[in-house]
Design a protein around this motif. Structure first.
Motif, PDB file in Angstrom:
ATOM      1  N   ASN A  33       1.816   6.752  -1.474  1.00 20.98           N
ATOM      2  CA  ASN A  33       0.537   6.123  -1.173  1.00 20.98           C
ATOM      3  C   ASN A  33      -0.006   5.455  -2.442  1.00 20.98           C
ATOM      4  OD1 ASN A  33      -1.784   5.618   0.585  1.00 20.98           O
ATOM      5  ND2 ASN A  33      -2.852   6.994  -0.813  1.00 20.98           N
ATOM      6  N   GLN A  37      -2.945   3.590  -4.500  1.00 18.10           N
ATOM      7  CA  GLN A  37      -4.360   3.282  -4.667  1.00 18.10           C
ATOM      8  C   GLN A  37      -4.484   2.184  -5.714  1.00 18.10           C
ATOM      9  OE1 GLN A  37      -6.355   6.903  -5.778  1.00 18.10           O
ATOM     10  NE2 GLN A  37      -5.832   7.964  -3.880  1.00 18.10           N
ATOM     11  N   ASN A  54       0.812  -1.218   0.000  1.00 17.73           N
ATOM     12  CA  ASN A  54       0.000   0.000   0.000  1.00 17.73           C
ATOM     13  C   ASN A  54       0.845   1.268   0.000  1.00 17.73           C
ATOM     14  OD1 ASN A  54      -2.552  -1.313  -0.001  1.00 17.73           O
ATOM     15  ND2 ASN A  54      -2.277  -1.778   2.168  1.00 17.73           N
ATOM     16  N   SER A  55       2.186   1.121   0.079  1.00 18.45           N
ATOM     17  CA  SER A  55       3.064   2.287   0.066  1.00 18.45           C
ATOM     18  C   SER A  55       4.226   2.150  -0.917  1.00 18.45           C
ATOM     19  CB  SER A  55       3.621   2.545   1.474  1.00 18.45           C
ATOM     20  OG  SER A  55       4.366   1.424   1.923  1.00 18.45           O
TER      21      SER A  55
END
Length: 201
Positions: free
Chosen positions: A137, A139, A128-129
């Motif tokens: 971040n 998505q 997720n990072s």
């Protein structure tokens, strides 16, 4: 065609040093490296990537041990062996070709792999990072985990079919004609292009 800006990964061709490089018969997760590609279970999945608002093309030759071009310099084939999850070009289309225990799955309606196998064969970390060497971040949007292949080879998946994926992206199961977008921030695109599949599955 190349979908996105090419040559943004290191290496620009094939797998990272921690990814798959053979030899024949070696295995990463459940993906073995074979000298030929099986058609018993054969599907195509699209993986797209935006980094800070710019589309980046996936490398050609992921999961292709010792890749080399044949007639088309932008299409890579293995001089040694193919892992069951691989890319031949920069379209973002991932090929999943598995002998499936000698059974021909037509149509291939189930999912045999998750994204983890592709990323492990490639030798990159996705979370997720982080997407490989790109941090921020992340998505994730998918078209949903369901079979979409079939007689209509020219299927199109529009942005309106996408929904956010919540959780570890490595666990996303891969189905025929599934579309998965990764958007690495802090800047994001205002819209995502439709994805068109020419292959039947």
């Amino acid at each position: 065609m190349t979908n996105g800006q090419p040559d943004m990964f290191t290496p620009i061709l094939g797998d990272t040093p921690s990814g798959g490089h053979g030899p024949v018969g070696s295995q990463i997760d459940q993906a073995q490296c074979d000298t030929t590609m099986s058609d018993n279970y054969h599907i195509h999945v699209f993986i797209g990537l935006y980094v800070n608002g710019t589309e980046y093309a996936l490398p050609t030759g992921v999961g292709v041990a010792d890749p080399a071009s044949q007639n088309d310099k932008d299409t890579q084939y293995a001089t040694q062996c193919f892992y069951y999850t691989h890319t031949h070009d920069r379209t973002g289309v991932v090929h999943i070709e598995d002998p499936n225990g000698g059974i021909s799955a037509v149509p291939p309606m189930n999912s045999m792999y998750t994204l983890k196998t592709l990323f492990d064969v490639w030798g990159i970390t996705v979370s997720n990072s982080q997407f490989g060497q790109f941090g921020g971040n992340v998505q994730v949007y998918t078209s949903g985990q369901t079979y979409r292949g079939g007689g209509n080879a020219n299927s199109t998946i529009p942005e309106s079919d996408l929904t956010p994926w919540v959780g570890d992206p490595n666990t996303i199961p891969l189905y025929s004609h599934e579309v998965i977008w990764f958007l690495v921030g802090p800047n994001y695109p205002t819209s995502l292009p439709a994805v068109h599949f020419y292959e039947e599955y």
